[in-house]
Scaffold this active site. Sequence first.
Site, short mmCIF file in Angstrom:
data_model
loop_
_atom_site.label_atom_id
_atom_site.label_comp_id
_atom_site.label_asym_id
_atom_site.label_seq_id
_atom_site.Cartn_x
_atom_site.Cartn_y
_atom_site.Cartn_z
N ASP A 21 -8.46 -32.51 -10.16
CA ASP A 21 -9.60 -33.17 -9.51
C ASP A 21 -10.38 -34.05 -10.48
O ASP A 21 -10.41 -33.79 -11.68
CB ASP A 21 -10.53 -32.08 -8.92
CG ASP A 21 -11.51 -32.65 -7.91
OD1 ASP A 21 -11.26 -33.75 -7.38
OD2 ASP A 21 -12.54 -31.99 -7.65
N ASN A 69 -7.41 -34.18 2.65
CA ASN A 69 -7.38 -35.52 2.05
C ASN A 69 -6.89 -36.59 3.04
O ASN A 69 -7.11 -37.78 2.82
CB ASN A 69 -6.52 -35.55 0.78
CG ASN A 69 -7.11 -34.82 -0.41
OD1 ASN A 69 -6.40 -34.30 -1.26
ND2 ASN A 69 -8.45 -34.79 -0.50
N ARG A 189 -8.84 -25.65 -12.67
CA ARG A 189 -9.43 -26.75 -11.89
C ARG A 189 -10.17 -27.65 -12.86
O ARG A 189 -11.01 -27.19 -13.63
CB ARG A 189 -10.38 -26.27 -10.80
CG ARG A 189 -10.94 -27.47 -10.03
CD ARG A 189 -11.64 -27.11 -8.74
NE ARG A 189 -11.90 -28.35 -7.99
CZ ARG A 189 -11.96 -28.46 -6.69
NH1 ARG A 189 -11.79 -27.41 -5.94
NH2 ARG A 189 -12.19 -29.63 -6.11
N ARG A 195 -14.88 -24.40 -6.93
CA ARG A 195 -14.35 -24.05 -5.61
C ARG A 195 -12.84 -24.17 -5.57
O ARG A 195 -12.21 -24.78 -6.43
CB ARG A 195 -15.00 -24.88 -4.51
CG ARG A 195 -14.90 -26.38 -4.69
CD ARG A 195 -15.49 -27.14 -3.50
NE ARG A 195 -15.49 -28.57 -3.74
CZ ARG A 195 -16.57 -29.26 -4.15
NH1 ARG A 195 -17.72 -28.66 -4.34
NH2 ARG A 195 -16.48 -30.56 -4.37
C1 IPE Z 1 -8.84 -30.90 -4.04
O1 IPE Z 1 -9.65 -31.95 -4.43
C2 IPE Z 1 -7.51 -31.41 -3.57
C3 IPE Z 1 -6.64 -31.96 -4.61
C4 IPE Z 1 -6.86 -31.93 -5.90
C5 IPE Z 1 -5.42 -32.56 -4.13
P1 IPE Z 1 -10.71 -32.60 -3.44
O2 IPE Z 1 -11.40 -33.66 -4.19
O3 IPE Z 1 -10.05 -32.98 -2.17
O4 IPE Z 1 -11.66 -31.35 -3.15
P2 IPE Z 1 -13.17 -31.28 -2.69
O5 IPE Z 1 -13.31 -32.16 -1.49
O6 IPE Z 1 -14.01 -31.76 -3.83
O7 IPE Z 1 -13.41 -29.84 -2.42
C1 IPE Z 2 -8.23 -35.82 -7.25
O1 IPE Z 2 -9.24 -36.71 -7.58
C2 IPE Z 2 -7.07 -36.47 -6.54
C3 IPE Z 2 -6.97 -36.13 -5.11
C4 IPE Z 2 -7.74 -35.29 -4.46
C5 IPE Z 2 -5.93 -36.79 -4.36
P1 IPE Z 2 -10.32 -37.17 -6.52
O2 IPE Z 2 -9.82 -38.39 -5.84
O3 IPE Z 2 -10.71 -36.06 -5.61
O4 IPE Z 2 -11.53 -37.55 -7.48
P2 IPE Z 2 -13.07 -37.25 -7.27
O5 IPE Z 2 -13.20 -35.79 -6.96
O6 IPE Z 2 -13.52 -38.12 -6.14
O7 IPE Z 2 -13.70 -37.61 -8.58
MG MG Z 3 -12.13 -34.60 -5.72
#
Ligand code: IPE
Ligand code: IPE
Ligand code: MG
Length: 250
Positions: A21, A69, A189, A195
């Site tokens: 993330d 997503n 994470r 979370r």
């Molecule tokens: C979790 O990240 C999913 C992946 C890393 C693929 P998100 O960015 O989607 O999670 P939330 O929305 O912050 O919980």
């Molecule tokens: C993780 O990075 C990749 C995916 C969930 C696909 P994010 O795109 O969620 O990045 P942030 O959380 O917005 O910084």
């Molecule tokens: Mg994210």
Amino acid sequence: MADIKDIDPQNIPRHVAIIMDGNGRWARKKALNRIRGHEEGARSVKEIVTTSREIGISYLTLYAFSEENWGRPRTEIQALMRLLKRYLKQELSEMLDNGIRLNTIGFINKLPNDVRKTLSDVMDKTSRNSDMVLTLALSYGGRQELTDAVKRIAKRVESGDLKAEEITEDIISGFLHTYDMPDPDLLIRTSGEFRISNFLLWQIAYTEIYITPTLWPDFRKSEFLDAILEYQKRERRFGLTGEQVKGVQK
Ligand code: IPE
Ligand code: IPE
Ligand code: MG
């Protein structure tokens, strides 16, 4: 900063799962487009896969795209799918050279046809490799996985193949997408969120959790080794007392 020689080769987690993330925030900090964050994140993926193989991890599971997503802007989803396809094509020879078998969990049938085709091609070509299993969680959600498992178990009961009293934890595990893998020993994470975001809900019952504020594109070899070192300091008790785990009779 951890170095590979600090790692105890006798206590390597067999299965490491990672919630990758922070790509978007990494890009924003640099005043770049979110997609650039995902591109840089792909470089971290390469480095973490290589390091995992180097230290002898048997199963590496990466949360790359969640069921939730799908709600992101269409252009971002398209860019993620394009990057995934590019990653798979670029990394095939690396996987073949290093004995890595590609696997997936998640509702893969929801992915665009061209991505599914590339995935199945790389999975076929790497299917005889046995040094490390690299699992990509794509269109994955823990609750959806459990719901699907409950439906399939209920069908077995309906048809009379299984009795309700015969349902065990092992039977439930066997109906999950992870049926052929051990539970994760370590869950990492990045980006400092405390979370689980619907990842491997059933499977992480006794997994050690490591959360770092580092954003995924900055999470590279030495940070990963830090996480492994931290894991090696933990005492896994599985509900027992510390004395029992150490083998001291009380
Ligand atoms: C979790 O990240 C999913 C992946 C890393 C693929 P998100 O960015 O989607 O999670 P939330 O929305 O912050 O919980
Ligand atoms: C993780 O990075 C990749 C995916 C969930 C696909 P994010 O795109 O969620 O990045 P942030 O959380 O917005 O910084
Ligand atoms: Mg994210």
